[in-house]
Every structure is written in C-alpha cells, then in structure tokens.
Design a protein around this motif. Structure first.
Motif, PDB file in Angstrom:
ATOM      1  N   TYR A   1       0.863  -1.179   0.000  1.00 49.42           N
ATOM      2  CA  TYR A   1       0.000   0.000   0.000  1.00 49.42           C
ATOM      3  C   TYR A   1       0.895   1.223   0.000  1.00 49.42           C
ATOM      4  CZ  TYR A   1      -3.143  -3.566   1.754  1.00 49.42           C
ATOM      5  OH  TYR A   1      -3.849  -4.716   1.910  1.00 49.42           O
TER       6      TYR A   1
ATOM      7  N   THR B   1      -9.774  -0.040   7.663  1.00 47.84           N
ATOM      8  CA  THR B   1     -11.071   0.520   7.271  1.00 47.84           C
ATOM      9  C   THR B   1     -12.200  -0.473   7.428  1.00 47.84           C
ATOM     10  OG1 THR B   1     -10.821  -0.169   4.970  1.00 47.84           O
ATOM     11  CG2 THR B   1      -9.959   2.021   5.562  1.00 47.84           C
TER      12      THR B   1
ATOM     13  N   GLU C   1     -11.828  -3.586  -0.358  1.00 53.85           N
ATOM     14  CA  GLU C   1     -11.333  -2.793  -1.481  1.00 53.85           C
ATOM     15  C   GLU C   1     -10.163  -1.896  -1.078  1.00 53.85           C
ATOM     16  OE1 GLU C   1     -13.114   0.722  -4.149  1.00 53.85           O
ATOM     17  OE2 GLU C   1     -14.265  -1.143  -4.206  1.00 53.85           O
ATOM     18  N   HIS C   2     -10.281  -1.223   0.047  1.00 52.62           N
ATOM     19  CA  HIS C   2      -9.226  -0.349   0.586  1.00 52.62           C
ATOM     20  C   HIS C   2      -9.083  -0.661   2.068  1.00 52.62           C
ATOM     21  CE1 HIS C   2      -9.114   2.032  -3.083  1.00 52.62           C
ATOM     22  NE2 HIS C   2     -10.438   2.052  -3.050  1.00 52.62           N
TER      23      HIS C   2
ATOM     24  N   SER D   1      -6.429   3.028   5.766  1.00 54.56           N
ATOM     25  CA  SER D   1      -6.562   4.461   5.515  1.00 54.56           C
ATOM     26  C   SER D   1      -5.383   5.150   6.186  1.00 54.56           C
ATOM     27  CB  SER D   1      -7.883   5.011   6.065  1.00 54.56           C
ATOM     28  OG  SER D   1      -7.874   4.951   7.472  1.00 54.56           O
TER      29      SER D   1
ATOM     30  N   GLU E   1      -4.755   6.908  -1.327  1.00 51.76           N
ATOM     31  CA  GLU E   1      -3.941   5.753  -1.677  1.00 51.76           C
ATOM     32  C   GLU E   1      -3.469   5.896  -3.118  1.00 51.76           C
ATOM     33  OE1 GLU E   1      -4.070   0.879  -1.635  1.00 51.76           O
ATOM     34  OE2 GLU E   1      -5.826   2.002  -0.993  1.00 51.76           O
TER      35      GLU E   1
ATOM     36  N   THR F   1      -2.680   4.160  -6.177  1.00 53.53           N
ATOM     37  CA  THR F   1      -2.955   2.841  -6.743  1.00 53.53           C
ATOM     38  C   THR F   1      -2.100   2.558  -7.972  1.00 53.53           C
ATOM     39  OG1 THR F   1      -4.790   3.777  -8.006  1.00 53.53           O
ATOM     40  CG2 THR F   1      -5.314   2.750  -5.887  1.00 53.53           C
TER      41      THR F   1
END
Length: 97
Positions: free
Chosen positions: A5, A71, A75-76, A79, A93, A95
């Motif tokens: 990430y 989170t 999907e994410h 945070s 983020e 990506t």
C-alpha cells in the motif's frame, strides 16, 4: 501473500509518502521529501492504529504525524491521515504502483 500500500500527499510545500509492505513481516516507512524519516517493522500483519512521527527539516523544525488504520473494507483495507500544522489531511492511496 505480501500486500503493498502507498499513500501520498503534497502539503505545506512538502511531499509526504507512506509505504506499507505487509505479510509475514509488516514494514511501514514514512518519507518526507523523498527521505525516510520513520520506519516501523513488526512480525505479522501489524497492529492498527499505527502512528509515525517526524520533523520537517526547517527552521524551526515542525512536527508531523501520520496515522494508519484499518477501514474494514476489502477494497481499501487501510486508511492514512496526515496531522500537520494542527490540521488533519486524508492521504489518498496511490494505486498506480
């Protein structure tokens, strides 16, 4: 499987980046203006929330902190929030790695 990430924001004339590599060992690094200012390493997937702090190389030095948290979404899953000059700024983020 190792997950990566990356979060980035330009704030107050400075570039702030947080990189997380998670897996058997989780490593988190805080970069300010491209230089590593803080590093955290732990066995496992890490414990959150995690806060890393640094000081900007200015006169006088100004502190900043980033806080990573889960989170609860697939999907994410992480945070990141920057605390700088008394205000908080969500870090998007990155990506495109």
């Amino acid at each position: 499987m190792r997950q990566r990430y990356s979060f980035h924001v330009d704030q107050g004339g400075h570039s702030v980046t947080v990189n997380v590599r998670s897996g058997w060992i989780t490593e988190t690094e805080l970069l300010v203006d491209g230089k590593e200012c803080a590093f955290h390493r732990v066995h496992g997937h890490g414990s959150y929330p995690l806060t890393l702090g640094a000081r900007l190389a200015e006169e006088p030095p100004r502190p900043l902190a980033v806080t990573l948290d889960r989170t609860g979404t697939a999907e994410h899953p992480l945070s990141c929030v920057l605390d700088f000059a008394g205000t908080t700024h969500p870090m998007p983020e990155n990506t495109a790695r």
